[in-house]
Design a protein around this motif. Structure first.
Motif, PDB file in Angstrom:
ATOM      1  N   ASN A 161      13.134  49.844   0.871  1.00 26.43           N
ATOM      2  CA  ASN A 161      13.175  48.764   1.854  1.00 26.43           C
ATOM      3  C   ASN A 161      12.224  49.053   3.010  1.00 26.43           C
ATOM      4  N   LEU A 162      12.263  50.282   3.487  1.00 23.06           N
ATOM      5  CA  LEU A 162      11.388  50.674   4.596  1.00 23.06           C
ATOM      6  C   LEU A 162       9.920  50.600   4.185  1.00 23.06           C
ATOM      7  N   LYS A 163       9.629  51.084   2.998  1.00 24.29           N
ATOM      8  CA  LYS A 163       8.238  51.059   2.539  1.00 24.29           C
ATOM      9  C   LYS A 163       7.737  49.629   2.341  1.00 24.29           C
ATOM     10  N   LEU A 164       8.611  48.781   1.849  1.00 25.99           N
ATOM     11  CA  LEU A 164       8.218  47.378   1.695  1.00 25.99           C
ATOM     12  C   LEU A 164       7.941  46.739   3.046  1.00 25.99           C
ATOM     13  N   LEU A 165       8.763  47.103   4.022  1.00 21.47           N
ATOM     14  CA  LEU A 165       8.570  46.567   5.369  1.00 21.47           C
ATOM     15  C   LEU A 165       7.237  47.030   5.946  1.00 21.47           C
ATOM     16  N   ILE A 166       6.954  48.323   5.794  1.00 24.99           N
ATOM     17  CA  ILE A 166       5.684  48.861   6.298  1.00 24.99           C
ATOM     18  C   ILE A 166       4.514  48.168   5.611  1.00 24.99           C
ATOM     19  N   ARG A 167       4.669  47.973   4.321  1.00 28.21           N
ATOM     20  CA  ARG A 167       3.590  47.350   3.567  1.00 28.21           C
ATOM     21  C   ARG A 167       3.372  45.911   4.056  1.00 28.21           C
ATOM     22  N   GLU A 168       4.462  45.221   4.332  1.00 32.22           N
ATOM     23  CA  GLU A 168       4.323  43.854   4.837  1.00 32.22           C
ATOM     24  C   GLU A 168       3.627  43.830   6.189  1.00 32.22           C
ATOM     25  N   LEU A 169       3.955  44.817   7.020  1.00 35.80           N
ATOM     26  CA  LEU A 169       3.309  44.864   8.325  1.00 35.80           C
ATOM     27  C   LEU A 169       1.819  45.148   8.179  1.00 35.80           C
ATOM     28  N   LEU A 170       1.471  46.008   7.214  1.00 35.65           N
ATOM     29  CA  LEU A 170       0.056  46.333   7.007  1.00 35.65           C
ATOM     30  C   LEU A 170      -0.709  45.158   6.417  1.00 35.65           C
ATOM     31  N   HIS A 171      -0.008  44.342   5.663  1.00 34.28           N
ATOM     32  CA  HIS A 171      -0.650  43.185   5.052  1.00 34.28           C
ATOM     33  C   HIS A 171      -0.085  41.918   5.661  1.00 34.28           C
ATOM     34  N   PHE A 172      -0.083  41.921   6.967  1.00 31.21           N
ATOM     35  CA  PHE A 172       0.588  40.834   7.676  1.00 31.21           C
ATOM     36  C   PHE A 172      -0.126  39.497   7.470  1.00 31.21           C
ATOM     37  N   ASN A 173       0.626  38.519   7.079  1.00 28.40           N
ATOM     38  CA  ASN A 173       0.162  37.141   7.208  1.00 28.40           C
ATOM     39  C   ASN A 173       1.398  36.297   7.490  1.00 28.40           C
ATOM     40  N   PHE A 174       1.175  35.148   8.032  1.00 30.84           N
ATOM     41  CA  PHE A 174       2.302  34.400   8.556  1.00 30.84           C
ATOM     42  C   PHE A 174       3.218  33.851   7.461  1.00 30.84           C
ATOM     43  N   THR A 175       2.742  33.885   6.217  1.00 29.87           N
ATOM     44  CA  THR A 175       3.570  33.326   5.153  1.00 29.87           C
ATOM     45  C   THR A 175       4.688  34.278   4.743  1.00 29.87           C
ATOM     46  N   ASN A 176       4.510  35.550   5.002  1.00 30.23           N
ATOM     47  CA  ASN A 176       5.539  36.471   4.531  1.00 30.23           C
ATOM     48  C   ASN A 176       6.445  36.967   5.657  1.00 30.23           C
ATOM     49  N   VAL A 177       6.455  36.230   6.738  1.00 27.40           N
ATOM     50  CA  VAL A 177       7.320  36.618   7.843  1.00 27.40           C
ATOM     51  C   VAL A 177       8.588  35.780   7.793  1.00 27.40           C
ATOM     52  N   PRO A 178       9.739  36.400   7.732  1.00 22.88           N
ATOM     53  CA  PRO A 178      10.968  35.611   7.707  1.00 22.88           C
ATOM     54  C   PRO A 178      11.178  34.867   9.015  1.00 22.88           C
ATOM     55  N   LYS A 179      11.952  33.766   8.908  1.00 19.19           N
ATOM     56  CA  LYS A 179      12.178  32.943  10.094  1.00 19.19           C
ATOM     57  C   LYS A 179      12.838  33.737  11.206  1.00 19.19           C
ATOM     58  N   LEU A 180      13.720  34.639  10.781  1.00 19.39           N
ATOM     59  CA  LEU A 180      14.431  35.451  11.779  1.00 19.39           C
ATOM     60  C   LEU A 180      13.458  36.248  12.633  1.00 19.39           C
ATOM     61  N   ALA A 181      12.397  36.749  11.982  1.00 22.22           N
ATOM     62  CA  ALA A 181      11.402  37.525  12.720  1.00 22.22           C
ATOM     63  C   ALA A 181      10.673  36.640  13.718  1.00 22.22           C
ATOM     64  N   PHE A 182      10.364  35.391  13.300  1.00 27.23           N
ATOM     65  CA  PHE A 182       9.719  34.455  14.215  1.00 27.23           C
ATOM     66  C   PHE A 182      10.607  34.191  15.424  1.00 27.23           C
ATOM     67  N   ILE A 183      11.895  33.959  15.131  1.00 33.06           N
ATOM     68  CA  ILE A 183      12.841  33.671  16.221  1.00 33.06           C
ATOM     69  C   ILE A 183      12.946  34.874  17.157  1.00 33.06           C
ATOM     70  N   SER A 184      13.031  36.067  16.559  1.00 34.41           N
ATOM     71  CA  SER A 184      13.140  37.284  17.373  1.00 34.41           C
ATOM     72  C   SER A 184      11.902  37.465  18.242  1.00 34.41           C
ATOM     73  N   ALA A 185      10.735  37.282  17.611  1.00 39.13           N
ATOM     74  CA  ALA A 185       9.490  37.466  18.364  1.00 39.13           C
ATOM     75  C   ALA A 185       9.390  36.458  19.496  1.00 39.13           C
ATOM     76  N   GLY A 186       9.769  35.205  19.192  1.00 36.20           N
ATOM     77  CA  GLY A 186       9.731  34.180  20.222  1.00 36.20           C
ATOM     78  C   GLY A 186      10.674  34.493  21.367  1.00 36.20           C
ATOM     79  N   SER A 187      11.857  34.990  21.009  1.00 35.47           N
ATOM     80  CA  SER A 187      12.841  35.339  22.047  1.00 35.47           C
ATOM     81  C   SER A 187      12.313  36.460  22.934  1.00 35.47           C
ATOM     82  N   ILE A 188      11.687  37.437  22.288  1.00 35.65           N
ATOM     83  CA  ILE A 188      11.149  38.562  23.064  1.00 35.65           C
ATOM     84  C   ILE A 188      10.081  38.080  24.032  1.00 35.65           C
ATOM     85  N   VAL A 189       9.213  37.196  23.542  1.00 34.05           N
ATOM     86  CA  VAL A 189       8.134  36.686  24.406  1.00 34.05           C
ATOM     87  C   VAL A 189       8.723  35.929  25.587  1.00 34.05           C
ATOM     88  N   ILE A 190       9.739  35.105  25.308  1.00 35.06           N
ATOM     89  CA  ILE A 190      10.342  34.317  26.397  1.00 35.06           C
ATOM     90  C   ILE A 190      11.019  35.230  27.413  1.00 35.06           C
TER      91      ILE A 190
END
Lengths: 186, 462
Positions: B39-68
């Motif tokens: 699970n951790l390795k998959l997460l790291i891999r996703e971060l290294l190959h970041f594109n907006f299509t593979n980001v879960p909605k929860l992550a978007f919500i979390s990131a938005g909350s942090i920015v606000i």
């Protein structure tokens, strides 16, 4: 062992829940495969874990022409071979040296053995095999690879493959005999 | 491992079948740690190959909350007038006499003259913590001023003032004052300041009430500036990706740095000594005579005593050898030492008396200063070496990287602090080149942990 198309699509999309489901479905059987190629459980789990990364990385290339289990197993086997080769860095040409024959063997010899041994013992014997013998034995017995295919996979000659297989069989037969004698002497 | 219990039955069978039947379909339950690591390795891999299509909605919500939350926190905590302090200064009588003119001078433009009402003159309330000194200046019943201020905090307002000279000479000038704290002027009137004047210095505000003159002086505090030195160690994971194949290696760095801080900004440089290793890859091609088959050589014969018409041959096995070319791989471990010089520009996002958090970014240059390559093991007792090929990527003498640091400092004494800098490096030029063509990228993640000494200590910090 049913994984529908939607779960595969979700895995490709990176949905962790689907990936977990796929892992839970196939990991037990694949761990059995890894265990045969490795010399202990820890190594088998390492192989399994790294191989599943490759499974998820390459799942988009699975076209559904064969069974998903077979496709995953092929990846697991390939990774196990690479892993073992990497671990035994200088073992590869040593292994070739080891099989140099000074005696004549019948590589197609069929060995008859009693079959009262439990799987745990048999697995232990396979794990105790030298890595070269073990790999050829596994590919031939469990993956139904011919010697030509084994030779291509491992980068060795067909004759080497045949000899390795023969030696593996003989080694296993001796060990089985030893185990039986120990059991009888008790 | 689940314990297999299956027992084979029967009198005997082929060894292959025995193994195939017994353990061909064996299943074992993986330990939970496998999924955790996966699970951790998959997460790291996703971060290294970041594109907006593979980001879960929860992550978007979390990131938005942090920015606000971060934006609101910054807005609430931003340094509102912290860099200055305003004090009320006693106004010398001489200055009063000179600067406070009969300001109902007719030469002043009428639209800029506002007459204070008697009520506005009555009971001004001193600002908190301020005290006024009475002067002996005579009380005037009517006082004029020259401008009005909308005293909303933080607004900027152009204020005109004039000091008419005798003979109706108008010396009107324009000054800009940033009114940052309404409480400093609210004791007169929030909207109409009928009795204030600005001195030629933009940092001085003069109030006149009932003939008393008060100068409100803005004193600028010095901007904090100081040097710091640091020493730390950093394990680092470098990931090389070439033609879709990733390899990882662990590097170890010892870093010494010096930084100059000015207000919230900083610039840092230093020296880092790094140790890393990789695998040397060699291809060994050799030829040897291998047995490929056998035949039975007749070495004698005799007639069967029981059946004289039958001949019994005595044979022995003879091997058939052939020359076979082998290619064997060998892997070695090579060790390298690097010297790196970063130049990082930083900005402190959050500062408290103990903790500061900031970001740093900039280029770094690394030099390869030492290289130890292990030789391959060539052990061919029965063969002949044909070719030895070194497939190890060759290391370049210099490489450039782009660094991004998250700088976390914890000040445990006046001068000493603990620094933790998780960082990311993107290699602008690769550290190694292989003969294979194709796209290759190199990235590294690390965590620099060390101590820091501030020259001047916290007293210079805000």
């Amino acid at each position: 062992m049913v994984i529908d198309e939607q779960i595969v699509k979700d895995c490709i999309a990176g949905k962790r829940q689907a990936q977990r489901m796929l892992f839970d479905t196939f990991a037990p059987l694949m761990l059995g495969v890894c265990t045969r190629y490795s010399h202990d459980r820890d190594e088998a789990e390492d192989i399994l874990q790294e191989a599943f990364i490759k499974v998820f990385q390459n799942l988009h290339t699975f076209r559904g022409e064969g069974s998903l289990a077979g496709w995953i197993k092929r990846i697991i086997v390939n990774h196990a071979i690479n892993y073992i080769n990497k671990r035994n860095r200088i073992a590869r040409h040593k292994r070739i040296d080891e099989i140099r024959e000074t005696e004549i063997v019948d590589v197609n010899e069929i060995i008859e053995v009693p079959d009262e041994y439990n799987p745990a013992l048999l697995l232990k014997l396979i794990q105790e095999l030298p890595a070269g013998y073990r790999t050829v034995f596994n590919l031939h017995i469990f993956e139904d690879f011919g010697h030509k295919e084994i030779a291509e996979t491992l980068g060795i000659s067909e004759n080497t493959s045949k000899t390795q297989l023969f030696k593996a069989r003989r080694w296993l037969k001796n060990k089985i005999e030893e185990a039986r004698q120990k059991q009888n002497s008790r | 491992m689940s314990q297999p219990t299956k027992q084979n039955s029967g009198s005997g069978k082929n060894l292959d079948d025995l193994f195939r039947d017994a353990i061909g379909q064996q299943e074992y339950t993986p330990s939970p740690r496998i999924w955790r690591i996966l699970n951790l390795k998959l997460l790291i891999r996703e971060l290294l190959h970041f594109n907006f299509t593979n980001v879960p909605k929860l992550a978007f919500i979390s990131a938005g909350s942090i920015v606000i939350v971060a934006s609101l926190s910054y807005w609430a905590l931003k340094p509102n007038g912290k860099e200055t302090a305003e004090t009320l200064r006693k106004n010398p009588v001489a200055a009063v006499s000179e600067s406070v003119k009969p300001i109902n001078n007719t030469a002043r433009p009428p639209e800029r003259i506002i007459q204070a009402s008697p009520e506005q003159m009555k009971q001004p309330v001193p600002a908190e913590g301020k005290s006024f000194q009475q002067s002996n200046y005579p009380v005037k019943q009517t006082v004029y001023t020259v401008a009005t201020i909308a005293a909303a905090s933080g607004t900027e307002k152009t204020v005109s003032y004039s000091e008419p000279e005798p003979g109706n000479i108008d010396n009107t000038a324009e000054l800009t004052e940033n009114i940052t704290a309404s409480q400093e002027v609210r004791f007169i009137d929030p909207l109409v300041f009928s009795n204030f004047d600005l001195l030629p210095s933009a940092d001085t505000l003069r109030f006149i009430r009932s003939g008393e003159v008060y100068d409100y002086v803005r004193e600028k505090m010095p901007v904090p500036s100081f040097f710091s030195v640091s020493l730390g160690v950093a394990p680092e994971m470098a990931i090389y990706r070439s033609n879709g194949v990733s390899t990882k290696e662990v590097n170890y760095w010892t870093n010494a740095g010096i930084a100059y801080h000015y207000s919230r900004f900083s610039v840092r440089t230093g020296l880092g000594l790094g140790y890393t290793y990789d695998e040397g890859s060699y291809s060994i091609q050799y030829r040897s005579n291998d047995s490929i088959s056998f035949y039975r050589e007749v070495i004698g014969y005799y007639y069967d005593p029981d059946n004289p018409s039958k001949i019994i041959y005595i044979t022995r096995n003879r091997a058939i050898y052939d020359s076979i070319t082998h290619i064997a791989d060998d892997r070695t471990r090579n060790r390298y030492t690097y010297l790196q010089i970063p130049l990082l520009f930083g900005y402190s996002i959050l500062e408290t008396s103990k903790i500061s958090i900031g970001i740093e970014a900039g280029p770094a240059l690394s030099f390869l200063i030492n290289e130890k390559k292990a030789q391959p093991v060539i052990d061919i007792p029965y063969g002949r070496l044909i070719k030895l090929q070194d497939n190890t990527p060759s290391r370049l003498s210099t490489n450039w990287q782009l660094w991004v640091n998250l700088s976390i400092e914890y000040q445990f004494s006046k001068n000493w602090g603990l620094v933790i800098n998780p960082y990311y490096k993107y290699f602008l030029t690769p550290p190694a080149q292989s003969s294979e063509t194709g796209n290759s990228t190199t990235q590294a993640f690390g965590m620099d942990v060390g101590i820091q000494y501030l020259f001047g200590g916290k007293r210079n910090k805000k």
